[in-house]
Design a protein around this motif. Structure first.
Motif, PDB file in Angstrom:
ATOM      1  N   GLU A 185       0.865  -1.094  -0.201  1.00 15.07           N
ATOM      2  CA  GLU A 185       0.110   0.071   0.064  1.00 15.07           C
ATOM      3  C   GLU A 185       0.864   1.183   0.070  1.00 15.07           C
ATOM      4  OE1 GLU A 185      -3.591   2.470   0.434  1.00 15.07           O
ATOM      5  OE2 GLU A 185      -3.077   0.441  -0.446  1.00 15.07           O
TER       6      GLU A 185
ATOM      7  N   LYS B 164       1.181   5.265   0.418  1.00 14.84           N
ATOM      8  CA  LYS B 164       0.571   6.595   0.925  1.00 14.84           C
ATOM      9  C   LYS B 164       1.428   7.570   0.741  1.00 14.84           C
ATOM     10  CE  LYS B 164      -3.582   4.972   1.936  1.00 14.84           C
ATOM     11  NZ  LYS B 164      -4.611   5.314   1.360  1.00 14.84           N
TER      12      LYS B 164
ATOM     13  N   LEU C 272       1.748   6.815   7.124  1.00 18.93           N
ATOM     14  CA  LEU C 272       1.753   5.310   7.599  1.00 18.93           C
ATOM     15  C   LEU C 272       0.346   5.329   8.278  1.00 18.93           C
ATOM     16  CD1 LEU C 272       5.346   4.648   8.464  1.00 18.93           C
ATOM     17  CD2 LEU C 272       4.119   4.108   6.255  1.00 18.93           C
TER      18      LEU C 272
ATOM     19  N   VAL D  32      -3.261   3.830   7.009  1.00 15.89           N
ATOM     20  CA  VAL D  32      -3.493   2.734   6.741  1.00 15.89           C
ATOM     21  C   VAL D  32      -4.137   1.993   8.094  1.00 15.89           C
ATOM     22  CG1 VAL D  32      -2.746   0.305   5.688  1.00 15.89           C
ATOM     23  CG2 VAL D  32      -1.745   2.374   4.891  1.00 15.89           C
TER      24      VAL D  32
ATOM     25  N   GLN E 189      -6.567  -2.153   6.104  1.00 19.01           N
ATOM     26  CA  GLN E 189      -5.912  -3.341   6.268  1.00 19.01           C
ATOM     27  C   GLN E 189      -6.648  -4.475   5.920  1.00 19.01           C
ATOM     28  OE1 GLN E 189      -3.844  -3.499  10.082  1.00 19.01           O
ATOM     29  NE2 GLN E 189      -2.967  -1.688   9.892  1.00 19.01           N
TER      30      GLN E 189
ATOM     31  N   VAL F 205       3.595  -1.139   4.042  1.00 16.25           N
ATOM     32  CA  VAL F 205       3.375   0.026   3.622  1.00 16.25           C
ATOM     33  C   VAL F 205       4.454   0.858   3.110  1.00 16.25           C
ATOM     34  CG1 VAL F 205       1.999   2.056   4.419  1.00 16.25           C
ATOM     35  CG2 VAL F 205       1.269  -0.242   5.192  1.00 16.25           C
TER      36      VAL F 205
ATOM     37  N   ALA G  66       4.065  -4.739   7.797  1.00 11.92           N
ATOM     38  CA  ALA G  66       3.392  -3.722   8.363  1.00 11.92           C
ATOM     39  C   ALA G  66       2.227  -4.191   9.421  1.00 11.92           C
ATOM     40  CB  ALA G  66       2.791  -2.507   7.374  1.00 11.92           C
TER      41      ALA G  66
END
Length: 139
Positions: free
Chosen positions: A67, A69, A80, A83, A88, A114, A129
């Motif tokens: 993911e 971001k 971070l 998320v 998730q 992440v 993560a």
């Protein structure tokens, strides 16, 4: 009261296009970062009925669902922090769909990473993560 219908002449539509262009630019930066680290990109923007995974890559034998971001400033929190547990779970459901569609990829493990990019271009990569949350069986 005036409604913005998202027409091409409206500010909202332009804002959405800019966000998508920005997102693509930061995903491109993430791909460059991952390739420099030796990852092999398997797929970008994988989608199924459960959601989307920004990048799927191989790190050695491990299949990694990433993911990405971006946050321009810390005002809205770090990239971070975006998320959360709901995101998730959505990523995990989407990964289950990936496995249902393609089967398990290789003998290695899979993990969820992440990658955060801040307004200065600093990349923070969190391996493992979060753990797989198999709470909802969609497939």
């Amino acid at each position: 009261m005036e409604k913005n219908t998202g027409s091409s002449s409206g500010g909202l539509s332009r804002h959405i296009r800019n966000n998508r262009a920005d997102g693509a630019r930061y995903e491109d930066a993430a791909v460059r970062y991952l390739k420099e680290k030796g990852y092999r990109i398997v797929e970008r923007n994988y989608q199924n009925r459960c959601g989307e995974i920004d990048i799927i890559a191989l790190d050695g034998e491990a299949l990694v669902f990433l993911e990405i971001k971006f946050r321009k400033s810390a005002r809205c929190g770090s990239p971070l922090e975006a998320v959360d547990s709901r995101k998730q779970e959505r990523i995990c459901r989407t990964a289950m769909g990936y496995f249902a569609q393609y089967g398990y990829y290789g003998d290695g493990a899979c993990r969820f990473d992440v990658l955060g990019i801040d307004g200065t271009g600093l990349v923070t990569h969190v391996r493992n993560a979060f753990e797989f949350t198999g709470q909802s069986s969609v497939y």
